[in-house]
Motif scaffolding. Structure first.
Motif, PDB file in Angstrom:
ATOM      1  N   THR A 168      26.525  -2.536  35.879  1.00 57.37           N
ATOM      2  CA  THR A 168      27.960  -2.825  35.959  1.00 57.37           C
ATOM      3  C   THR A 168      28.263  -4.271  35.602  1.00 57.37           C
ATOM      4  OG1 THR A 168      27.783  -3.163  38.352  1.00 57.37           O
ATOM      5  CG2 THR A 168      28.497  -0.988  37.604  1.00 57.37           C
ATOM      6  N   LEU A 169      27.393  -5.190  35.988  1.00 61.61           N
ATOM      7  CA  LEU A 169      27.590  -6.592  35.601  1.00 61.61           C
ATOM      8  C   LEU A 169      27.441  -6.764  34.091  1.00 61.61           C
ATOM      9  CD1 LEU A 169      25.762  -8.450  38.490  1.00 61.61           C
ATOM     10  CD2 LEU A 169      28.206  -8.547  37.959  1.00 61.61           C
ATOM     11  N   LYS A 170      26.472  -6.076  33.495  1.00 65.79           N
ATOM     12  CA  LYS A 170      26.293  -6.161  32.046  1.00 65.79           C
ATOM     13  C   LYS A 170      27.508  -5.585  31.322  1.00 65.79           C
ATOM     14  CE  LYS A 170      23.207  -5.016  28.228  1.00 65.79           C
ATOM     15  NZ  LYS A 170      24.176  -5.550  27.333  1.00 65.79           N
ATOM     16  N   GLY A 197      33.355 -10.773  28.870  1.00 63.86           N
ATOM     17  CA  GLY A 197      32.707 -12.083  28.903  1.00 63.86           C
ATOM     18  C   GLY A 197      32.261 -12.422  30.313  1.00 63.86           C
ATOM     19  N   GLU A 198      31.142 -13.116  30.407  1.00 64.73           N
ATOM     20  CA  GLU A 198      30.590 -13.439  31.721  1.00 64.73           C
ATOM     21  C   GLU A 198      31.392 -14.510  32.454  1.00 64.73           C
ATOM     22  OE1 GLU A 198      26.405 -14.119  31.754  1.00 64.73           O
ATOM     23  OE2 GLU A 198      25.980 -12.245  30.717  1.00 64.73           O
ATOM     24  N   ASP A 199      32.302 -15.166  31.781  1.00 64.46           N
ATOM     25  CA  ASP A 199      33.143 -16.162  32.446  1.00 64.46           C
ATOM     26  C   ASP A 199      34.531 -15.598  32.754  1.00 64.46           C
ATOM     27  OD1 ASP A 199      33.854 -16.001  29.780  1.00 64.46           O
ATOM     28  OD2 ASP A 199      34.272 -18.134  29.578  1.00 64.46           O
ATOM     29  N   GLY A 200      34.716 -14.295  32.562  1.00 65.67           N
ATOM     30  CA  GLY A 200      36.008 -13.659  32.788  1.00 65.67           C
ATOM     31  C   GLY A 200      36.245 -13.258  34.233  1.00 65.67           C
ATOM     32  N   THR A 201      37.504 -13.028  34.535  1.00 69.27           N
ATOM     33  CA  THR A 201      37.914 -12.617  35.868  1.00 69.27           C
ATOM     34  C   THR A 201      37.293 -11.283  36.258  1.00 69.27           C
ATOM     35  OG1 THR A 201      39.992 -13.766  35.541  1.00 69.27           O
ATOM     36  CG2 THR A 201      39.927 -12.163  37.322  1.00 69.27           C
ATOM     37  N   GLN A 202      37.215 -10.359  35.303  1.00 68.99           N
ATOM     38  CA  GLN A 202      36.673  -9.031  35.605  1.00 68.99           C
ATOM     39  C   GLN A 202      35.203  -9.110  36.001  1.00 68.99           C
ATOM     40  OE1 GLN A 202      38.401  -9.867  32.907  1.00 68.99           O
ATOM     41  NE2 GLN A 202      40.148  -8.499  32.733  1.00 68.99           N
ATOM     42  N   TYR A 203      34.432  -9.935  35.308  1.00 69.27           N
ATOM     43  CA  TYR A 203      33.019 -10.107  35.655  1.00 69.27           C
ATOM     44  C   TYR A 203      32.900 -10.667  37.068  1.00 69.27           C
ATOM     45  CZ  TYR A 203      28.098 -11.430  35.305  1.00 69.27           C
ATOM     46  OH  TYR A 203      26.752 -11.553  35.514  1.00 69.27           O
ATOM     47  N   GLY A 204      33.727 -11.643  37.379  1.00 66.38           N
ATOM     48  CA  GLY A 204      33.715 -12.223  38.726  1.00 66.38           C
ATOM     49  C   GLY A 204      34.083 -11.209  39.793  1.00 66.38           C
ATOM     50  N   ALA A 205      35.030 -10.321  39.481  1.00 62.46           N
ATOM     51  CA  ALA A 205      35.435  -9.299  40.438  1.00 62.46           C
ATOM     52  C   ALA A 205      34.301  -8.317  40.705  1.00 62.46           C
ATOM     53  CB  ALA A 205      36.665  -8.559  39.930  1.00 62.46           C
ATOM     54  N   VAL A 206      33.575  -7.934  39.663  1.00 60.19           N
ATOM     55  CA  VAL A 206      32.440  -7.021  39.825  1.00 60.19           C
ATOM     56  C   VAL A 206      31.345  -7.704  40.650  1.00 60.19           C
ATOM     57  CG1 VAL A 206      30.603  -5.751  38.620  1.00 60.19           C
ATOM     58  CG2 VAL A 206      32.941  -5.711  37.733  1.00 60.19           C
ATOM     59  N   ALA A 207      31.059  -8.960  40.331  1.00 59.42           N
ATOM     60  CA  ALA A 207      30.036  -9.699  41.075  1.00 59.42           C
ATOM     61  C   ALA A 207      30.441  -9.869  42.536  1.00 59.42           C
ATOM     62  CB  ALA A 207      29.811 -11.064  40.424  1.00 59.42           C
ATOM     63  N   ALA A 208      31.721 -10.142  42.784  1.00 58.71           N
ATOM     64  CA  ALA A 208      32.194 -10.295  44.161  1.00 58.71           C
ATOM     65  C   ALA A 208      32.095  -8.980  44.927  1.00 58.71           C
ATOM     66  CB  ALA A 208      33.633 -10.809  44.160  1.00 58.71           C
ATOM     67  N   ALA A 209      32.358  -7.873  44.246  1.00 53.27           N
ATOM     68  CA  ALA A 209      32.245  -6.570  44.897  1.00 53.27           C
ATOM     69  C   ALA A 209      30.805  -6.302  45.323  1.00 53.27           C
ATOM     70  CB  ALA A 209      32.740  -5.463  43.973  1.00 53.27           C
ATOM     71  N   ASN A 253      26.437  -7.075  50.132  1.00 50.56           N
ATOM     72  CA  ASN A 253      25.151  -7.767  50.264  1.00 50.56           C
ATOM     73  C   ASN A 253      24.154  -7.437  49.165  1.00 50.56           C
ATOM     74  OD1 ASN A 253      25.956  -9.101  52.651  1.00 50.56           O
ATOM     75  ND2 ASN A 253      25.497  -7.266  53.825  1.00 50.56           N
ATOM     76  N   MET A 254      24.642  -7.369  47.921  1.00 47.23           N
ATOM     77  CA  MET A 254      23.773  -7.110  46.785  1.00 47.23           C
ATOM     78  C   MET A 254      23.876  -8.235  45.753  1.00 47.23           C
ATOM     79  SD  MET A 254      21.959  -4.374  47.029  1.00 47.23           S
ATOM     80  CE  MET A 254      21.438  -4.297  45.338  1.00 47.23           C
ATOM     81  N   GLY A 255      23.548  -9.446  46.166  1.00 47.65           N
ATOM     82  CA  GLY A 255      23.510 -10.544  45.221  1.00 47.65           C
ATOM     83  C   GLY A 255      24.558 -11.598  45.527  1.00 47.65           C
ATOM     84  N   PRO A 256      24.375 -12.761  44.930  1.00 43.60           N
ATOM     85  CA  PRO A 256      25.302 -13.868  45.168  1.00 43.60           C
ATOM     86  C   PRO A 256      26.614 -13.661  44.413  1.00 43.60           C
ATOM     87  CG  PRO A 256      23.703 -14.474  43.513  1.00 43.60           C
ATOM     88  CD  PRO A 256      23.298 -13.113  44.036  1.00 43.60           C
ATOM     89  N   THR A 257      27.665 -14.278  44.894  1.00 41.91           N
ATOM     90  CA  THR A 257      28.945 -14.231  44.200  1.00 41.91           C
ATOM     91  C   THR A 257      28.872 -15.147  42.995  1.00 41.91           C
ATOM     92  OG1 THR A 257      30.117 -13.843  46.248  1.00 41.91           O
ATOM     93  CG2 THR A 257      31.412 -14.686  44.426  1.00 41.91           C
ATOM     94  N   VAL A 258      29.396 -14.680  41.860  1.00 39.93           N
ATOM     95  CA  VAL A 258      29.445 -15.467  40.643  1.00 39.93           C
ATOM     96  C   VAL A 258      30.868 -15.987  40.528  1.00 39.93           C
ATOM     97  CG1 VAL A 258      29.241 -15.397  38.137  1.00 39.93           C
ATOM     98  CG2 VAL A 258      27.682 -14.064  39.554  1.00 39.93           C
ATOM     99  N   ASN A 259      31.011 -17.286  40.402  1.00 44.23           N
ATOM    100  CA  ASN A 259      32.338 -17.871  40.246  1.00 44.23           C
ATOM    101  C   ASN A 259      32.804 -17.686  38.827  1.00 44.23           C
ATOM    102  OD1 ASN A 259      32.429 -18.791  42.908  1.00 44.23           O
ATOM    103  ND2 ASN A 259      31.329 -20.655  42.370  1.00 44.23           N
ATOM    104  N   ALA A 260      33.911 -16.996  38.655  1.00 49.59           N
ATOM    105  CA  ALA A 260      34.460 -16.755  37.326  1.00 49.59           C
ATOM    106  C   ALA A 260      35.753 -17.521  37.168  1.00 49.59           C
ATOM    107  CB  ALA A 260      34.712 -15.264  37.121  1.00 49.59           C
TER     108      ALA A 260
END
Length: 61
Positions: A27-29, A36-48, A53-60
């Motif tokens: 899903t992150l890929k 794009g990995e710097d986009g809001t959508q990528y950050g939302a997936v990472a935050a989810a 508790n499945m990985g660190p939050t990525v600041n987008a």
């Protein structure tokens, strides 16, 4: 579709369902490829994933 015999159900489930880590990676890929990995959508997936508790939050941005 019929269920496998009771003795094989656990094995069948392990073979057919993706791992949680694999789902996180996929899903992150997908979000990175689409937005794009710097986009809001990528950050939302990472935050989810982080919320469960499945990985660190990525600041987008």
């Amino acid at each position: 579709m019929t269920c496998p015999p009771r003795s094989n159900r656990g094995r069948h489930r392990r073979r057919t369902l993706p791992t949680t880590a694999g789902a996180r990676t996929a899903t992150l890929k997908a979000a990175g490829d689409l937005h794009g990995e710097d986009g809001t959508q990528y950050g939302a997936v990472a935050a989810a994933w982080s919320a469960v508790n499945m990985g660190p939050t990525v600041n987008a941005g």
